[in-house]
Design a protein around this motif. Sequence first.
Motif, mmCIF file in Angstrom:
data_model
loop_
_atom_site.group_PDB
_atom_site.id
_atom_site.type_symbol
_atom_site.label_atom_id
_atom_site.label_comp_id
_atom_site.label_asym_id
_atom_site.label_seq_id
_atom_site.Cartn_x
_atom_site.Cartn_y
_atom_site.Cartn_z
ATOM 1 N N LEU A 40 74.554 108.407 63.623
ATOM 2 C CA LEU A 40 73.467 107.905 64.459
ATOM 3 C C LEU A 40 72.202 107.880 63.617
ATOM 4 O O LEU A 40 72.055 108.680 62.685
ATOM 5 N N SER A 41 71.304 106.984 63.958
ATOM 6 C CA SER A 41 70.016 106.933 63.282
ATOM 7 C C SER A 41 68.908 107.060 64.314
ATOM 8 O O SER A 41 68.831 106.260 65.248
ATOM 9 N N LEU A 42 68.086 108.068 64.158
ATOM 10 C CA LEU A 42 66.962 108.288 65.058
ATOM 11 C C LEU A 42 65.683 107.712 64.436
ATOM 12 O O LEU A 42 65.513 107.721 63.214
ATOM 13 N N SER A 43 64.812 107.243 65.305
ATOM 14 C CA SER A 43 63.509 106.733 64.867
ATOM 15 C C SER A 43 62.411 107.412 65.660
ATOM 16 O O SER A 43 62.606 107.797 66.809
ATOM 17 N N CYS A 44 61.260 107.525 65.041
ATOM 18 C CA CYS A 44 60.083 108.100 65.708
ATOM 19 C C CYS A 44 58.878 107.261 65.282
ATOM 20 O O CYS A 44 58.512 107.249 64.101
ATOM 21 N N VAL A 45 58.297 106.576 66.231
ATOM 22 C CA VAL A 45 57.172 105.686 65.952
ATOM 23 C C VAL A 45 55.861 106.370 66.312
ATOM 24 O O VAL A 45 55.761 107.037 67.342
ATOM 25 N N ILE A 57 59.276 115.984 55.995
ATOM 26 C CA ILE A 57 58.865 115.144 54.879
ATOM 27 C C ILE A 57 57.338 115.143 54.812
ATOM 28 O O ILE A 57 56.661 115.065 55.837
ATOM 29 N N MET A 58 56.838 115.261 53.594
ATOM 30 C CA MET A 58 55.397 115.272 53.391
ATOM 31 C C MET A 58 54.886 113.854 53.153
ATOM 32 O O MET A 58 55.656 112.948 52.815
ATOM 33 N N SER A 59 53.593 113.665 53.279
ATOM 34 C CA SER A 59 53.006 112.337 53.119
ATOM 35 C C SER A 59 53.211 111.781 51.713
ATOM 36 O O SER A 59 53.288 110.563 51.527
ATOM 37 N N ASP A 60 53.342 112.674 50.725
ATOM 38 C CA ASP A 60 53.544 112.221 49.344
ATOM 39 C C ASP A 60 55.016 112.209 48.948
ATOM 40 O O ASP A 60 55.336 112.004 47.773
ATOM 41 N N GLY A 61 55.906 112.441 49.922
ATOM 42 C CA GLY A 61 57.321 112.220 49.678
ATOM 43 C C GLY A 61 58.290 113.372 49.677
ATOM 44 O O GLY A 61 59.453 113.178 50.036
ATOM 45 N N PRO A 62 57.921 114.583 49.255
ATOM 46 C CA PRO A 62 58.902 115.678 49.225
ATOM 47 C C PRO A 62 59.542 115.916 50.584
ATOM 48 O O PRO A 62 58.892 115.769 51.621
ATOM 49 N N ARG A 63 60.811 116.276 50.522
ATOM 50 C CA ARG A 63 61.580 116.487 51.739
ATOM 51 C C ARG A 63 62.240 117.853 51.695
ATOM 52 O O ARG A 63 62.443 118.437 50.633
ATOM 53 N N ASN A 64 62.631 118.287 52.878
ATOM 54 C CA ASN A 64 63.237 119.601 53.028
ATOM 55 C C ASN A 64 64.211 119.533 54.184
ATOM 56 O O ASN A 64 63.947 118.850 55.181
ATOM 57 N N TYR A 65 65.351 120.232 54.044
ATOM 58 C CA TYR A 65 66.369 120.198 55.079
ATOM 59 C C TYR A 65 66.838 121.595 55.444
ATOM 60 O O TYR A 65 66.897 122.486 54.594
ATOM 61 N N THR A 107 69.626 112.547 56.480
ATOM 62 C CA THR A 107 68.592 112.104 55.555
ATOM 63 C C THR A 107 67.330 111.760 56.337
ATOM 64 O O THR A 107 67.381 110.945 57.272
ATOM 65 N N VAL A 108 66.219 112.365 55.953
ATOM 66 C CA VAL A 108 64.934 112.060 56.582
ATOM 67 C C VAL A 108 64.186 111.080 55.684
ATOM 68 O O VAL A 108 64.208 111.204 54.457
ATOM 69 N N SER A 109 63.549 110.105 56.310
ATOM 70 C CA SER A 109 62.770 109.132 55.555
ATOM 71 C C SER A 109 61.625 108.624 56.416
ATOM 72 O O SER A 109 61.572 108.891 57.610
ATOM 73 N N ARG A 110 60.767 107.871 55.754
ATOM 74 C CA ARG A 110 59.575 107.407 56.448
ATOM 75 C C ARG A 110 59.219 106.018 55.925
ATOM 76 O O ARG A 110 59.251 105.786 54.719
ATOM 77 N N ASP A 111 58.895 105.109 56.825
ATOM 78 C CA ASP A 111 58.423 103.780 56.473
ATOM 79 C C ASP A 111 56.965 103.689 56.887
ATOM 80 O O ASP A 111 56.661 103.543 58.074
ATOM 81 N N LEU A 159 59.174 107.306 61.388
ATOM 82 C CA LEU A 159 59.962 108.375 60.784
ATOM 83 C C LEU A 159 61.410 108.164 61.204
ATOM 84 O O LEU A 159 61.676 107.802 62.354
ATOM 85 N N TYR A 160 62.336 108.391 60.266
ATOM 86 C CA TYR A 160 63.752 108.204 60.561
ATOM 87 C C TYR A 160 64.542 109.480 60.289
ATOM 88 O O TYR A 160 64.151 110.316 59.473
ATOM 89 N N LEU A 161 65.665 109.580 60.959
ATOM 90 C CA LEU A 161 66.647 110.608 60.641
ATOM 91 C C LEU A 161 68.020 109.942 60.701
ATOM 92 O O LEU A 161 68.497 109.616 61.780
ATOM 93 N N GLN A 162 68.607 109.732 59.543
ATOM 94 C CA GLN A 162 69.964 109.205 59.472
ATOM 95 C C GLN A 162 70.928 110.369 59.511
ATOM 96 O O GLN A 162 70.865 111.257 58.658
#
Length: 125
Positions: free
Chosen positions: A18-23, A51-59, A68-72, A78-81
């Motif tokens: 599943l892929s979650l989104s947060c707008v 995820i931080m604004s400059d990119g680092p991620r933590n799980y 996988t957390v990501s951001r567009d 914000l996404y969570l795959q």
Amino acid sequence: QVQLMESGGGKVQSGGSLSLSCVYDETIFTPYRLAWYRQTPGNQREFVADIMSDGPRNYANFVKGRFTVSRDRAKSTLYLQMNGLKPKDTAVYYCAATQSPLAYLGGPAANFDSWGQGTQVTVSS
């Protein structure tokens, strides 16, 4: 507090994805840190990923290699795959954000000033 809106939850069988989104509205809100938490009935919210604004991620350890957390930034989303889902991943998933420039990866939930309403994820065996 700024409004966050999650979507993408649903029902899936074990092993599915599943892929979650947060707008959020980045015209009025510049998040320094964004995160996903989850909660099951009778339990506290549990950290999933951030995820931080400059990119680092933590799980959280229990999702490493599966989520996988990501951001567009262009879409203010914000996404969570989530892959390899397990029945124990069943929960309401929340996104959270903070504008504090003092935010850091892995910081406590209390540091967040905005939360979404949650989206239900159900994984059947």
